[in-house]
Design an enzyme around this catalytic site. Structure first.
Site, PDB file in Angstrom:
ATOM      1  N   SER A 195       0.895  -6.866 -10.735  1.00  0.00           N
ATOM      2  CA  SER A 195       0.836  -8.097 -11.549  1.00  0.00           C
ATOM      3  C   SER A 195       2.240  -8.494 -11.994  1.00  0.00           C
ATOM      4  O   SER A 195       2.454  -9.633 -12.417  1.00  0.00           O
ATOM      5  CB  SER A 195      -0.084  -7.898 -12.760  1.00  0.00           C
ATOM      6  N   ASP A 210       1.343   0.923  -8.903  1.00  0.00           N
ATOM      7  CA  ASP A 210       0.464   0.089  -8.078  1.00  0.00           C
ATOM      8  C   ASP A 210       1.099  -0.095  -6.704  1.00  0.00           C
ATOM      9  O   ASP A 210       2.300  -0.379  -6.603  1.00  0.00           O
ATOM     10  CB  ASP A 210       0.339  -1.288  -8.764  1.00  0.00           C
ATOM     11  N   GLU A 228      -5.958  -0.900  -3.848  1.00  0.00           N
ATOM     12  CA  GLU A 228      -7.135  -1.761  -3.923  1.00  0.00           C
ATOM     13  C   GLU A 228      -8.021  -1.535  -2.701  1.00  0.00           C
ATOM     14  O   GLU A 228      -7.506  -1.383  -1.587  1.00  0.00           O
ATOM     15  CB  GLU A 228      -6.709  -3.236  -3.992  1.00  0.00           C
ATOM     16  N   GLU A 258     -12.793  -4.223 -11.614  1.00  0.00           N
ATOM     17  CA  GLU A 258     -12.297  -5.518 -12.105  1.00  0.00           C
ATOM     18  C   GLU A 258     -13.272  -6.642 -11.780  1.00  0.00           C
ATOM     19  O   GLU A 258     -13.780  -6.737 -10.646  1.00  0.00           O
ATOM     20  CB  GLU A 258     -10.925  -5.840 -11.472  1.00  0.00           C
TER      21      GLU A 258
HETATM   22  O1  KIV Z   1      -1.586  -5.234 -11.144  1.00  0.00           O
HETATM   23  C1  KIV Z   1      -2.226  -4.988 -12.172  1.00  0.00           C
HETATM   24  O2  KIV Z   1      -1.736  -5.155 -13.295  1.00  0.00           O
HETATM   25  C2  KIV Z   1      -3.594  -4.497 -12.019  1.00  0.00           C
HETATM   26  C3  KIV Z   1      -4.442  -4.405 -13.238  1.00  0.00           C
HETATM   27  C4  KIV Z   1      -4.710  -5.727 -13.819  1.00  0.00           C
HETATM   28  C5  KIV Z   1      -5.660  -3.610 -13.014  1.00  0.00           C
HETATM   29  O3  KIV Z   1      -3.991  -4.197 -10.938  1.00  0.00           O
END
Ligand code: KIV
Length: 266
Positions: free
Chosen positions: A47, A85, A117, A183
């Site tokens: 994000s 992530d 994901e 989510e």
């Molecule tokens: O990228 C992110 O911040 C996320 C969360 C919102 C779960 O994947």
């Protein structure tokens, strides 16, 4: 002083019925602040591409950008578990790429776990990465990297889709994920998944029954005006505070009120 949070501790929290708190952070100052607030996990989310870099989606985010953010967060030496992530196309192309790129997040970035994901379609990746002892948090339901397939950021798992999301949840657990982000799915489905799984569920737009919750730090502090999803609760409105401080600075410099002698060297 609080203890360093580890993967076994996160698993124990589900077992004990203690709720797991997660927030994103992307840099050193926010990692310190978020950690001081007492979260259990810091997610260095892709994000960042939206709330920090200003893209419309997370798709353009690269490995190098994520490594930069993860390293900055790790320099804060948080007690919270640091989860990196994995950006789009760093793991979807096969288990070899996935292991190498997840390994970079641990080895170069200093992350303690990674997030990918996908459900059944990514079970082979989760299995391969978990088997080389890199803890994986899965992410199912509304997966932002699938924005084009979904046709936008839409709630997933309504009606006949619910069964598929449940199967995704079982698949990531059997593949070795230590936790799963749920989510943008109906609260009842999230509650059912949470009751069925032995690994913790971390909700975002998935109702109150999950074992933990995650939100984007910019959203809860009012620092991202672009989107305001229904599931976000704003705990502070820092945007206007920051603009007001900047306006005051601009006025004082223009009027000659700043700097004064107090801010000068003799
Ligand atoms: O990228 C992110 O911040 C996320 C969360 C919102 C779960 O994947």
């Amino acid at each position: 002083m609080r203890k360093k949070i580890t993967i076994p501790e996160i698993l124990q929290m589900k077992h004990d019925g203690r709720r797991i708190t997660v927030l994103t952070a992307y840099d050193f100052p926010f990692a310190r602040l978020v950690d001081a607030g007492g979260v259990d996990m810091i997610l260095v989310g892709d994000s960042a591409g939206v709330v920090v870099a200003g893209h419309d989606t997370t798709l353009p985010v690269t490995m190098d950008e994520m490594l930069y953010h993860v390293k900055a967060v790790r320099r804060a030496e948080p007690k919270a578990l640091v989860v990196a992530d994995m950006p789009f196309m760093s793991y979807q192309t096969g288990t070899e790429d996935a292991c190498r790129n997840c390994g970079r997040m641990i080895k170069e970035g200093g992350a303690e776990a990674v997030k990918v994901e996908g459900g059944m379609n990514m079970a082979h990746v989760i299995r391969a990465v978990s088997q080389i002892d890199i803890p994986v948090m899965a992410h199912i339901g509304l997966t932002p990297q699938s924005v084009h397939r979904m046709g936008g950021y839409k709630v997933q798992g309504r009606k006949e889709q619910a069964e598929r999301i449940l199967e995704d949840a079982y698949a990531v657990q059997s593949a070795g994920a230590f936790a799963v982000v749920l989510e943008g799915i109906p609260a009842k489905l999230a509650a059912d998944i949470t009751a069925e799984l032995s690994i913790p569920t971390i909700g975002i737009g998935a109702g109150p029954a999950c074992d933990g919750q995650v939100l984007v730090i910019h959203d809860i502090l009012g620092l991202c005006e672009k989107y305001s999803p229904k599931f976000v609760k704003r705990y502070a409105d820092l945007g206007p505070l920051i603009s007001d401080a900047v306006k005051q600075y601009v006025t004082e410099v223009q009027n000659g009120e700043f700097p004064t002698e107090a801010h000068s060297f003799s």
